[in-house]
Each structure stands twice: as structure tokens, then as C-alpha cells.
Enzyme design. Structure first.
Site, short mmCIF file in Angstrom:
data_model
loop_
_atom_site.label_atom_id
_atom_site.label_comp_id
_atom_site.label_asym_id
_atom_site.label_seq_id
_atom_site.Cartn_x
_atom_site.Cartn_y
_atom_site.Cartn_z
N MET A 1 68.64 78.15 5.06
CA MET A 1 69.91 77.40 6.22
C MET A 1 70.39 76.11 5.95
O MET A 1 71.08 76.55 4.64
CB MET A 1 68.32 76.52 7.40
CG MET A 1 67.15 77.30 7.48
SD MET A 1 65.96 75.87 8.35
CE MET A 1 64.77 77.05 9.04
N LEU B 1 60.50 77.79 5.48
CA LEU B 1 59.86 77.19 3.92
C LEU B 1 60.47 76.07 3.68
O LEU B 1 59.57 75.09 3.01
CB LEU B 1 59.71 78.37 3.30
CG LEU B 1 58.63 79.36 3.73
CD1 LEU B 1 59.46 79.90 2.53
CD2 LEU B 1 56.74 78.66 3.49
N ILE C 1 67.39 68.26 6.78
CA ILE C 1 67.44 69.48 5.40
C ILE C 1 68.94 69.83 5.31
O ILE C 1 69.04 69.99 4.41
CB ILE C 1 66.91 70.32 5.61
CG1 ILE C 1 66.74 71.23 6.78
CG2 ILE C 1 65.40 69.43 5.35
CD1 ILE C 1 66.01 72.43 6.32
N ASP C 2 70.14 69.43 6.36
CA ASP C 2 70.83 70.31 6.93
C ASP C 2 72.04 68.95 6.39
O ASP C 2 73.31 69.92 5.00
CB ASP C 2 71.82 70.48 7.68
CG ASP C 2 70.77 71.61 8.66
OD1 ASP C 2 69.79 71.98 7.86
OD2 ASP C 2 70.48 71.11 9.67
N GLY D 1 68.29 63.71 12.75
CA GLY D 1 69.67 64.06 12.57
C GLY D 1 70.67 64.14 14.26
O GLY D 1 70.21 63.05 14.60
N GLU E 1 73.29 80.51 6.81
CA GLU E 1 72.69 81.03 8.01
C GLU E 1 73.70 80.91 8.85
O GLU E 1 74.81 82.11 9.49
CB GLU E 1 71.80 80.65 8.20
CG GLU E 1 71.91 79.09 8.80
CD GLU E 1 70.07 78.02 9.72
OE1 GLU E 1 69.55 78.92 9.84
OE2 GLU E 1 70.99 76.83 9.79
N GLY F 1 71.46 65.51 16.82
CA GLY F 1 71.59 65.16 17.97
C GLY F 1 70.30 63.75 18.58
O GLY F 1 70.98 63.26 19.79
O1 F6P Z 1 68.15 70.75 11.53
C1 F6P Z 1 67.27 71.50 10.14
C2 F6P Z 1 67.24 72.90 11.09
O2 F6P Z 1 66.31 73.24 9.93
C3 F6P Z 1 68.53 74.05 10.45
O3 F6P Z 1 68.56 74.75 9.46
C4 F6P Z 1 68.03 75.96 11.04
O4 F6P Z 1 69.51 76.32 11.77
C5 F6P Z 1 67.47 74.90 12.75
O5 F6P Z 1 67.26 73.35 11.65
C6 F6P Z 1 65.85 75.86 12.98
O6 F6P Z 1 65.42 74.80 14.10
P1 F6P Z 1 64.92 75.18 14.59
O7 F6P Z 1 62.95 74.92 13.40
O8 F6P Z 1 64.13 74.84 15.83
O9 F6P Z 1 64.12 76.96 14.53
#
Ligand code: F6P
Length: 359
Positions: free
Chosen positions: A182, A284, A139-140, A115, A235, A117
């Protein structure tokens, strides 16, 4: 004969294995190259056993599997890595070691699947001379330059299924069901799953919400004889003039962890006398088998990434535009993260359907 490597960075997403499979198959079968797998993102370059040969037998049967056979690390930034020096934790730039290892391995190409980063790290490594090509995953769906990332469709389908299931209890018990989804700072999952699942209220980060608007919508439904409501909350959603809700603040290694705004919305509605339950769908949304669309997109991205290496188009990322696979410089793709277009047809569709967006 060329030698290439492939790694997966950041959080996992359904479809990663489909990309790894496509890269390996096309590099070996079409081009006759050698393929190496890198374990746990860029960290693999810092460990003796972190890079290993990927053969055709290693990728058999992985197409329908979620996760990644290579492992992933969302704290594995070689430009800012936590190391212990004289018993103290310090942040160090170890990118020089990564570049050296890549040179020692004589890599002709490195496929980085990740993604925002991870792809930023890929771009920095490219600027240091590493022959990188990028594949956008999340997924975002918030990576710029591509209409869609793989993993997103699976997450939307899982979220839609969850909303469908909440509907039955909401209706049976005349309740408000709040579901937090998410998406980080982008509302794509909430907007698309919310519309697909028939939500009454959808709150996304791009549209600051007002509690009163949510209440008005639910009370109007009750007045119309609809005694239940479904509220989808991304979120990253936040009240007008208010802050986002975090479970944990960020540091040099970890991004801030969003979560909990659904409970705030639920508490507000309960305080207004509306019986409410809150579900946080969480990870999930990232698990399990990818949808057909994600397997199809991931396979096309993987093949296209290998073609980019063959053509020497380094520093580029594969992308989907108007249904076709294209490529563009990572620098251009990463200039701005993608967000829900407030003038776009998704928001328009929600409004025309009478869905409250909290404004
Ligand atoms: O970037 C994908 C994601 O699932 C986001 O939707 C969510 O905020 C974040 O990663 C959660 O990250 P982690 O798995 O480090 O808790």
C-alpha cells in the site's frame, strides 16, 4: 472545566487507540476536563447517540489494540455527504449541522485524528470557527509538515516480515516473487520495507518504471547465479508514460481505489519465461498491534494535542521534526502532500545497494 471531544477519521491505522488514550488520560488527569468520544468520524455529530462521554475506564487496555474504539469512516465528509432526497442519492453539504452540534455541545476543543482527507475537513471546520487541533495519522506517511505519521512504522514492519517470508519460497523454488504494498501515491512503505527486506527491485509512484529495466536486473541476477528475485511494487507505481492501476474509480464520496499493478508486473515477467508469483499484502498492513515506535509517537501526539488546546493554539497540527514534537498550522501542513524525495538518502541508499528502482 473545559469539555473537549476526540474523533478518528479516514482509514484506520495502528496507534489510533494510543492517541485516544493519551488525549483522554491527559485531559482528565492533568487538566481536569471532560472528554467526549465521537463515533465514526464526523458522522458522529449527525447522530443522536454519536457523541458519548469517554472516561478513564473506557480507555483501559486499549494501548496495544489496532483499529479505533471510536470507529472511523472514510466517506464521512460533512461538506460532501451522500443523502437520499425523494428516493434519489444526492451529495449535500451538511457542515452547518456539524458546526451547530459542536456549538450545542459547548466544545472547547476538538481533536481530529486523521490523514490528509480528514485533516482537510478539520481545516475547513476550523475556518468555520470550530476549535480544532489535528493529529496526523496514516500508514502511507504522506501527510506534509511531519517527518513521520504514526501507523507507518507498524505497516513497514508487517511488510518487511512478509518480504522475509516470501524470500524463503523464492529461494527454494528459484522464482520471482512480486509483492504489492500500500501507500497510495507515496512510495514510503515500499521503499523502506523493500530496503529492510532486501528486495532486488522496488517500484514506487515517484519513479515511473520501465519493464525492461526490471527484466535486466533479474536476468543479471540469474547470470550471477542468483536464481530468485524479490520485486516490491507500491500500489501507486506506474510505467513511464503509462497510467496507475485502479480497482475502482473514485466519485464524490470515495477516493479512487488503487490496486493490481503487481499483477501487471507479474504477467510481464511470466511472459518473459520467468516463473513468477504475486502477493498483494493489502489491509494486513493496517491491522494488529502497533509497534513500540508507533505507540510512543501516538502517545506523544495525543498529549501534545491536549496541550495545544490548553494553550488555545487552534487550527494547528502536532508533528514530529528532528525527533521533537512541534506544531504548525494545518493550512501549512496540508499545502502539499509528502512524497519520497528523489534526492534523499532513501533513494540514494537503494541505488548504492544495487536495488533496481525501475528507471
Ligand atoms: O491511506 C491508507 C490506505 O491503506 C492506502 O494505503 C490504501 O490505498 C487505502 O488506504 C485503502 O483504502 P480502503 O481501506 O478504503 O480500501
Amino acid at each position: 472545566m473545559k469539555r473537549i471531544a476526540v474523533l478518528t477519521g479516514g482509514g484506520d491505522a495502528p496507534g489510533l487507540n494510543a492517541v485516544i488514550r493519551a488525549v483522554t488520560k491527559s485531559a482528565i488527569q492533568v487538566y481536569g476536563w471532560e472528554v467526549l468520544g465521537v463515533r465514526d468520524g464526523f458522522d458522529g455529530f449527525l447522530k443522536p447517540q454519536g457523541v458519548f462521554p469517554l472516561r478513564l475506564e473506557d480507555i483501559r487496555g486499549i494501548l496495544p489494540r489496532g483499529g479505533t474504539i471510536l470507529g472511523a469512516a472514510n466517506r464521512g465528509n460533512p461538506f460532501a455527504r451522500k443523502v437520499i432526497r425523494e428516493g434519489k442519492e444526492v451529495i449535500e453539504d451538511v457542515s452547518g449541522q456539524v458546526v451547530q452540534r459542536i456549538q450545542d455541545l459547548n466544545l472547547d476543543g476538538l481533536v481530529v485524528i486523521g490523514g490528509d482527507g480528514t485533516l482537510h475537513i478539520a481545516l475547513e471546520l476550523f475556518q468555520l470557527g470550530v476549535p480544532v487541533v489535528g493529529v496526523p495519522k496514516t500508514i502511507d506517511n504522506d501527510v506534509g509538515g511531519t517527518e513521520v505519521t504514526f501507523g507507518f512504522d507498524t505497516a513497514v514492519n508487517i511488510a518487511m516480515d512478509a518480504i522475509d517470508r516470501l524470500h524463503t519460497t523464492a529461494e527454494a523454488h528459484h522464482r520471482v516473487m512480486v509483492i504489492e504494498l500500500m501507500g497510495r501515491d507515496a512510495g514510503f512503505i515500499a521503499l523502506q520495507a523493500g530496503i529492510a527486506g532486501g528486495a532486488d527491485v522496488i517500484l514506487i509512484p515517484e519513479i515511473p518504471f520501465q519493464y525492461e529495466r526490471i527484466l535486466e536486473k533479474i536476468r543479471q541476477r540469474i547470470a550471477d547465479g542468483r536464481l530468485f528475485s524479490i520485486v516490491v511494487v507500491s500500489e501507486g507505481a506506474h510505467p513511464l508514460g503509462g497510467e496507475k492501476t485502479y480497482q475502482r474509480s473514485g466519485d464524490a464520496i470515495y477516493a479512487p481505489r488503487l490496486g493490481g499493478v503487481g499483477y501487471k508486473v507479474g504477467e510481464f515477467l511470466e511472459a518473459q519465461g520467468l516463473e513468477t508469483r504475486v502477493t498483494v499484502l493489502g489491509h494486513l498492513q493496517r491491522g494488529g498491534s502497533p509497534t513500540a515506535f508507533d505507540r510512543w509517537l501516538a502517545s506523544r501526539f495525543g498529549v501534545a494535542a491536549v496541550d495545544l488546546i490548553a494553550q488555545g493554539r487552534f487550527g494547528n497540527m502536532v508533528a514530529l521534526r528532528h525527533g521533537r514534537i512541534v506544531d504548525l498550522p494545518l493550512e501549512e501542513a496540508l499545502r502539499e502532500p509528502k512524497r519520497v524525495d528523489l534526492q534523499g538518502d532513501g533513494v540514494h541508499t537503494a541505488r548504492q545497494l544495487g536495488i533496481c528502482l525501475g528507471d
